[in-house]
Design a protein around this motif. Structure first.
Motif, mmCIF file in Angstrom:
data_model
loop_
_atom_site.group_PDB
_atom_site.id
_atom_site.type_symbol
_atom_site.label_atom_id
_atom_site.label_comp_id
_atom_site.label_asym_id
_atom_site.label_seq_id
_atom_site.Cartn_x
_atom_site.Cartn_y
_atom_site.Cartn_z
ATOM 1 N N ILE A 41 82.708 -41.423 -98.468
ATOM 2 C CA ILE A 41 82.459 -42.814 -98.838
ATOM 3 C C ILE A 41 83.668 -43.382 -99.568
ATOM 4 C CG2 ILE A 41 81.055 -44.283 -100.354
ATOM 5 C CD1 ILE A 41 78.654 -42.499 -99.521
ATOM 6 N N ALA A 42 84.317 -42.574 -100.426
ATOM 7 C CA ALA A 42 85.526 -43.030 -101.104
ATOM 8 C C ALA A 42 86.631 -43.332 -100.090
ATOM 9 C CB ALA A 42 85.998 -41.974 -102.107
ATOM 10 N N GLU A 43 86.764 -42.490 -99.056
ATOM 11 C CA GLU A 43 87.756 -42.741 -98.006
ATOM 12 C C GLU A 43 87.436 -44.034 -97.252
ATOM 13 O OE1 GLU A 43 88.250 -39.421 -95.346
ATOM 14 O OE2 GLU A 43 88.377 -38.002 -97.015
ATOM 15 N N ILE A 44 86.165 -44.234 -96.960
ATOM 16 C CA ILE A 44 85.761 -45.466 -96.265
ATOM 17 C C ILE A 44 86.095 -46.686 -97.116
ATOM 18 C CG2 ILE A 44 83.731 -46.784 -95.510
ATOM 19 C CD1 ILE A 44 82.519 -44.092 -94.604
ATOM 20 N N ASN A 45 85.871 -46.582 -98.430
ATOM 21 C CA ASN A 45 86.187 -47.710 -99.318
ATOM 22 C C ASN A 45 87.689 -48.011 -99.309
ATOM 23 O OD1 ASN A 45 83.526 -48.142 -100.039
ATOM 24 N ND2 ASN A 45 83.638 -46.863 -101.860
ATOM 25 N N GLN A 46 88.523 -46.959 -99.314
ATOM 26 C CA GLN A 46 89.971 -47.162 -99.268
ATOM 27 C C GLN A 46 90.384 -47.818 -97.943
ATOM 28 O OE1 GLN A 46 92.289 -46.792 -101.619
ATOM 29 N NE2 GLN A 46 90.604 -46.304 -103.002
ATOM 30 N N ILE A 47 89.787 -47.368 -96.852
ATOM 31 C CA ILE A 47 90.097 -47.960 -95.550
ATOM 32 C C ILE A 47 89.681 -49.429 -95.530
ATOM 33 C CG2 ILE A 47 89.437 -47.907 -93.108
ATOM 34 C CD1 ILE A 47 89.311 -44.819 -93.408
ATOM 35 N N ASN A 48 88.516 -49.728 -96.096
ATOM 36 C CA ASN A 48 88.047 -51.114 -96.131
ATOM 37 C C ASN A 48 88.960 -51.995 -96.992
ATOM 38 O OD1 ASN A 48 85.893 -50.736 -94.412
ATOM 39 N ND2 ASN A 48 84.444 -50.315 -96.058
ATOM 40 N N LEU A 49 89.483 -51.443 -98.085
ATOM 41 C CA LEU A 49 90.429 -52.206 -98.910
ATOM 42 C C LEU A 49 91.707 -52.501 -98.121
ATOM 43 C CD1 LEU A 49 90.036 -50.464 -102.390
ATOM 44 C CD2 LEU A 49 89.297 -52.773 -101.745
ATOM 45 N N ARG A 50 92.206 -51.499 -97.384
ATOM 46 C CA ARG A 50 93.393 -51.733 -96.547
ATOM 47 C C ARG A 50 93.111 -52.788 -95.491
ATOM 48 N NH1 ARG A 50 94.667 -46.044 -94.345
ATOM 49 N NH2 ARG A 50 95.661 -47.305 -92.745
ATOM 50 N N LEU A 51 91.949 -52.703 -94.882
ATOM 51 C CA LEU A 51 91.563 -53.689 -93.869
ATOM 52 C C LEU A 51 91.502 -55.087 -94.481
ATOM 53 C CD1 LEU A 51 90.581 -54.212 -90.977
ATOM 54 C CD2 LEU A 51 88.260 -53.765 -91.793
ATOM 55 N N GLY A 52 90.920 -55.186 -95.664
ATOM 56 C CA GLY A 52 90.854 -56.479 -96.347
ATOM 57 C C GLY A 52 92.241 -57.012 -96.676
#
Length: 143
Positions: A83-94
C-alpha cells in the motif's frame, strides 16, 4: 374423494404384502426405518492415537494461536508495504498530471497572448491605413 390444492388425492395402498407397493413407497418406508447401530464418525487418521489428538488440541491452545497471530502480522506488514508503494506511485502520477496541466496552461496563455498581439496589430494596421486614406483624401481635395 378428498382434494388437496384443488387436485384429487390418490388413495394410498395399505396392504402389507410384499410386492404390492410401488418402488417409491418401498423407498419411503425404508427411509423411515432406523439405521443399524453405527460407530461415531471419525476421520481415518492412520497411526494417530487418541493421546496424540489430545496433545495436539492442547498444543493448539497457545503455540498455534501465537503462530497464527504472527502469520497475520507478517501478512498485514506485507500488504502495508504494498500500500505504501501504491501511495508513492499515485503521488508520482499526480505530479506528472500537474506538470502536464501546467504545460497546457502555459500553452493556452501563450496562444491568448499571441491572439491579443494579432488583434492589437490588426487594430494598429487598420488605424494606420484609415489615417493614411484620410490624409490622401485631404491632399486630393486641396489640389
Amino acid at each position: 374423494m378428498a382434494e388437496l390444492n384443488g387436485r384429487p388425492m390418490q388413495e394410498q395402498q395399505t396392504s402389507n404384502e410384499p410386492g404390492e407397493f410401488p418402488d417409491r413407497d418401498a423407498a419411503r418406508m425404508a427411509a423411515r426405518e432406523p439405521l443399524p447401530e453405527m460407530p461415531p464418525a471419525r476421520a481415518d487418521l492412520i497411526g494417530v492415537t487418541d493421546a496424540d489428538l489430545d496433545r495436539g488440541e492442547q498444543a493448539f491452545k497457545q503455540q498455534q494461536h501465537d503462530e497464527i497471530l504472527r502469520g497475520l502480522d507478517v501478512y498485514a506488514e506485507a500488504y502495508s508495504g504494498k500500500i505504501a508503494e501504491i501511495n508513492q506511485i499515485n503521488l508520482r502520477l499526480g505530479d506528472n498530471m500537474l506538470k502536464q496541466v501546467a504545460k497546457v496552461k502555459e500553452s493556452i496563455t501563450t496562444m491568448w497572448l499571441l491572439g491579443a498581439g494579432i488583434d492589437g496589430k490588426q487594430r494598429s494596421d487598420t488605424a494606420f491605413v484609415e489615417k493614411s486614406e484620410r490624409e490622401l483624401e485631404k491632399l486630393e481635395h486641396t489640389t
